[in-house]
Design a protein around this motif. Structure first.
Motif, PDB file in Angstrom:
ATOM      1  N   PRO A   3      24.174  26.438  35.303  1.00 11.86           N
ATOM      2  CA  PRO A   3      24.927  26.274  36.533  1.00 11.86           C
ATOM      3  C   PRO A   3      24.447  27.007  37.814  1.00 11.86           C
ATOM      4  CG  PRO A   3      26.023  27.466  34.879  1.00 11.86           C
ATOM      5  CD  PRO A   3      24.839  26.952  34.298  1.00 11.86           C
ATOM      6  N   THR A  40      30.235  23.196  36.906  1.00 10.76           N
ATOM      7  CA  THR A  40      30.325  24.294  36.946  1.00 10.76           C
ATOM      8  C   THR A  40      29.598  24.995  38.333  1.00 10.76           C
ATOM      9  OG1 THR A  40      30.155  24.581  34.481  1.00 10.76           O
ATOM     10  CG2 THR A  40      29.717  26.654  35.565  1.00 10.76           C
ATOM     11  N   ARG A  51      34.071  32.982  49.692  1.00 11.61           N
ATOM     12  CA  ARG A  51      33.813  34.336  49.612  1.00 11.61           C
ATOM     13  C   ARG A  51      33.018  34.807  50.818  1.00 11.61           C
ATOM     14  NH1 ARG A  51      32.778  34.703  43.501  1.00 11.61           N
ATOM     15  NH2 ARG A  51      34.199  36.000  42.815  1.00 11.61           N
ATOM     16  N   THR A  86      43.402  37.126  41.592  1.00  9.52           N
ATOM     17  CA  THR A  86      42.404  37.764  40.511  1.00  9.52           C
ATOM     18  C   THR A  86      42.126  39.025  41.592  1.00  9.52           C
ATOM     19  OG1 THR A  86      40.479  36.523  41.375  1.00  9.52           O
ATOM     20  CG2 THR A  86      41.633  36.377  38.938  1.00  9.52           C
ATOM     21  N   ALA A  87      41.854  38.886  42.839  1.00  5.44           N
ATOM     22  CA  ALA A  87      41.645  40.063  43.743  1.00  5.44           C
ATOM     23  C   ALA A  87      43.075  40.932  43.745  1.00  5.44           C
ATOM     24  CB  ALA A  87      41.376  39.719  45.103  1.00  5.44           C
ATOM     25  N   THR A  90      43.196  42.929  40.571  1.00  4.71           N
ATOM     26  CA  THR A  90      42.257  43.871  40.636  1.00  4.71           C
ATOM     27  C   THR A  90      42.668  45.092  41.253  1.00  4.71           C
ATOM     28  OG1 THR A  90      40.350  42.256  40.493  1.00  4.71           O
ATOM     29  CG2 THR A  90      39.805  44.589  41.366  1.00  4.71           C
TER      30      THR A  90
ATOM     31  N   VAL B 139      38.929  35.097  31.975  1.00  3.18           N
ATOM     32  CA  VAL B 139      39.117  34.739  33.362  1.00  3.18           C
ATOM     33  C   VAL B 139      39.341  35.706  34.374  1.00  3.18           C
ATOM     34  CG1 VAL B 139      40.582  33.149  34.923  1.00  3.18           C
ATOM     35  CG2 VAL B 139      39.720  32.518  32.814  1.00  3.18           C
ATOM     36  N   LEU B 140      40.090  36.492  34.260  1.00  8.95           N
ATOM     37  CA  LEU B 140      40.529  37.763  35.367  1.00  8.95           C
ATOM     38  C   LEU B 140      39.404  38.653  35.350  1.00  8.95           C
ATOM     39  CD1 LEU B 140      44.210  38.397  34.240  1.00  8.95           C
ATOM     40  CD2 LEU B 140      43.382  36.928  36.111  1.00  8.95           C
ATOM     41  N   TYR B 142      36.086  38.065  34.858  1.00  3.47           N
ATOM     42  CA  TYR B 142      35.097  36.993  35.529  1.00  3.47           C
ATOM     43  C   TYR B 142      35.450  36.823  36.908  1.00  3.47           C
ATOM     44  CZ  TYR B 142      31.647  33.188  36.077  1.00  3.47           C
ATOM     45  OH  TYR B 142      30.594  32.645  36.481  1.00  3.47           O
ATOM     46  N   TYR B 143      36.400  36.686  37.337  1.00  2.58           N
ATOM     47  CA  TYR B 143      36.643  36.292  38.813  1.00  2.58           C
ATOM     48  C   TYR B 143      37.119  37.678  39.496  1.00  2.58           C
ATOM     49  CZ  TYR B 143      36.138  31.582  37.963  1.00  2.58           C
ATOM     50  OH  TYR B 143      35.710  30.355  37.591  1.00  2.58           O
ATOM     51  N   ARG B 144      37.238  38.993  38.832  1.00  7.36           N
ATOM     52  CA  ARG B 144      37.671  40.201  39.234  1.00  7.36           C
ATOM     53  C   ARG B 144      36.948  40.362  40.723  1.00  7.36           C
ATOM     54  NH1 ARG B 144      39.928  44.855  37.180  1.00  7.36           N
ATOM     55  NH2 ARG B 144      40.037  43.846  35.110  1.00  7.36           N
ATOM     56  N   ASP B 145      37.457  41.121  41.631  1.00  4.22           N
ATOM     57  CA  ASP B 145      37.101  41.120  42.862  1.00  4.22           C
ATOM     58  C   ASP B 145      36.181  42.317  43.064  1.00  4.22           C
ATOM     59  OD1 ASP B 145      36.815  40.622  45.694  1.00  4.22           O
ATOM     60  OD2 ASP B 145      38.636  41.685  46.221  1.00  4.22           O
ATOM     61  N   HIS B 150      29.385  40.721  42.463  1.00  4.40           N
ATOM     62  CA  HIS B 150      29.927  40.022  41.356  1.00  4.40           C
ATOM     63  C   HIS B 150      28.995  39.428  40.262  1.00  4.40           C
ATOM     64  CE1 HIS B 150      29.581  36.832  44.269  1.00  4.40           C
ATOM     65  NE2 HIS B 150      29.568  36.056  43.431  1.00  4.40           N
ATOM     66  N   ILE B 151      27.843  39.240  40.982  1.00  4.61           N
ATOM     67  CA  ILE B 151      26.703  38.797  39.861  1.00  4.61           C
ATOM     68  C   ILE B 151      26.272  39.806  38.591  1.00  4.61           C
ATOM     69  CG2 ILE B 151      24.307  37.990  39.611  1.00  4.61           C
ATOM     70  CD1 ILE B 151      26.004  35.702  40.721  1.00  4.61           C
ATOM     71  N   ARG B 154      28.934  40.161  36.348  1.00  6.28           N
ATOM     72  CA  ARG B 154      29.138  39.133  35.369  1.00  6.28           C
ATOM     73  C   ARG B 154      27.762  39.416  34.228  1.00  6.28           C
ATOM     74  NH1 ARG B 154      30.580  33.991  39.124  1.00  6.28           N
ATOM     75  NH2 ARG B 154      32.656  34.800  39.771  1.00  6.28           N
ATOM     76  N   CYS B 169      29.340  31.485  32.069  1.00  7.23           N
ATOM     77  CA  CYS B 169      29.711  30.808  32.866  1.00  7.23           C
ATOM     78  C   CYS B 169      30.280  29.476  32.702  1.00  7.23           C
ATOM     79  CB  CYS B 169      28.324  30.552  33.986  1.00  7.23           C
ATOM     80  SG  CYS B 169      28.742  30.026  35.670  1.00  7.23           S
ATOM     81  N   HIS B 173      34.096  28.215  32.915  1.00  6.83           N
ATOM     82  CA  HIS B 173      34.554  27.172  33.639  1.00  6.83           C
ATOM     83  C   HIS B 173      35.242  26.316  32.803  1.00  6.83           C
ATOM     84  CE1 HIS B 173      33.520  23.030  35.112  1.00  6.83           C
ATOM     85  NE2 HIS B 173      33.805  23.500  36.194  1.00  6.83           N
ATOM     86  N   ARG B 176      38.608  27.515  33.412  1.00  7.73           N
ATOM     87  CA  ARG B 176      39.131  27.229  34.512  1.00  7.73           C
ATOM     88  C   ARG B 176      39.461  25.825  34.970  1.00  7.73           C
ATOM     89  NH1 ARG B 176      36.096  28.749  40.298  1.00  7.73           N
ATOM     90  NH2 ARG B 176      36.837  27.458  41.726  1.00  7.73           N
TER      91      ARG B 176
END
Lengths: 107, 193
Positions: A3, A40, A51, A86-87, A90, B139-140, B142-145, B150-151, B154, B169, B173, B176
């Motif tokens: 992906p 994906t 973002r 999710t933000a 967090t 999920v939470l 992975y998408y945490r702010d 974020h890379i 992850r 990933c 997905h 998701r």
């Protein structure tokens, strides 16, 4: 077939040369794994859009190709809700962690 | 039964043998190609994806009935090429319709959009609650702010789980997609009631 493969991203943005686009589309028709990988990549691209990580040209391409139809707008709306949720979680976790530190400091 | 269209037409008869000498396998392959053509057009942002998939198959059938030949190892590429040409033809018209639709959306009711967003949030929370605890946590996480990093986050997560970044990933997905389907279903049933 990742992906994070740049060809997937360029295919979704419509900036892949015709011959490469045909190759990728042919693999997508032949192989379910390739289809999953590009779906994906689409989700990652939408997240990057939300973002604010895309340059102006890419933003316009997303606007034309993803936001230009009902399915795409639905996907973007879902992604926005997911990222915001999710933000928020967090932030909750950070605040409760900070409070925990303050509580411990106070005691 | 193949799809929902009339496949008794003569051009159609030319497509099945191209896909497989066995009629049953050819029919199954047809269904698969058609559904993936729909996804292909959707991924390219075309509104009438199902219609474009059918038109692609009709064009392939038409070309074959006019004597064009396709090597058996080149079938998918042939469909892809025909699909791309068709997409080019319709894109200009679709963009015009999109611009008109976007202009009309400028006058949309903002409170109604906010209400829709709120309904989506509520549905998302319910759907998150239906995930297994492990999937929800994944999920939470992975998408945490993690603004701007974020890379890296992850990569750390994938190492902790013993997965490649790619495998992580794809796994997220899949969850998701499950969430997205759940939210869509809840919103649709709320609209219907």
């Amino acid at each position: 077939m990742s992906p994070y493969d740049d060809r997937h991203r360029r295919f979704l943005l419509g900036s892949l040369p015709d011959a490469e686009a045909d190759d990728l589309a042919a693999r997508l028709l032949a192989d379910g794994d390739e289809l999953e990988a590009i779906e994906t990549a689409e989700a990652e691209l939408i997240d990057a859009y939300l973002r604010g990580e895309l340059d102006e040209t890419e933003r316009q391409q997303v606007g034309a190709r993803i936001l230009g139809n009902a399915r795409g707008r639905e996907r973007v709306a879902f992604a926005r809700a997911l990222l915001e949720r999710t933000a928020a979680l967090t932030l909750d976790a950070t605040l409760s962690c900070s409070c925990g530190i303050q509580d411990r400091t106070a005691s | 039964m193949i799809g929902q269209r009339d496949h008794g037409q003569e051009p159609w008869r030319t497509v099945l043998p191209l896909l497989d000498p066995n009629p049953e396998r050819a029919g199954a392959k047809y269904e698969l190609i058609r559904s993936r053509l729909v996804r292909l057009f959707e991924l390219q942002g075309h509104a009438a994806a199902a219609d474009l998939a059918d038109r692609t198959i009709d064009r392939v059938a038409d070309k074959l009935s006019k004597g064009e030949t396709v090597r058996s190892d080149d079938v998918y590429r042939y469909f892809a090429g025909v699909a791309r040409m068709l997409a080019l033809e319709v894109t200009r018209e679709e963009r015009r319709v999109q611009r008109a639709a976007q202009a009309s959306r400028l006058h949309d009711d903002v409170p109604e959009e906010r209400a829709a967003h709120e309904r989506r949030f509520i549905a998302l929370d319910k759907c998150l609650g239906r995930l297994t605890p492990d999937n929800r946590e994944l999920v939470l996480e992975y998408y945490r702010d993690n603004v701007g990093r974020h890379i890296d986050a992850r990569k750390t997560l994938s190492e902790r789980l013993g997965l490649s970044l790619n495998a992580l990933c794809i796994r997220v997905h899949r969850i998701r997609k499950q969430l997205e389907g759940c939210v869509h279903m809840r919103l649709e049933s709320a609209r219907a009631s």
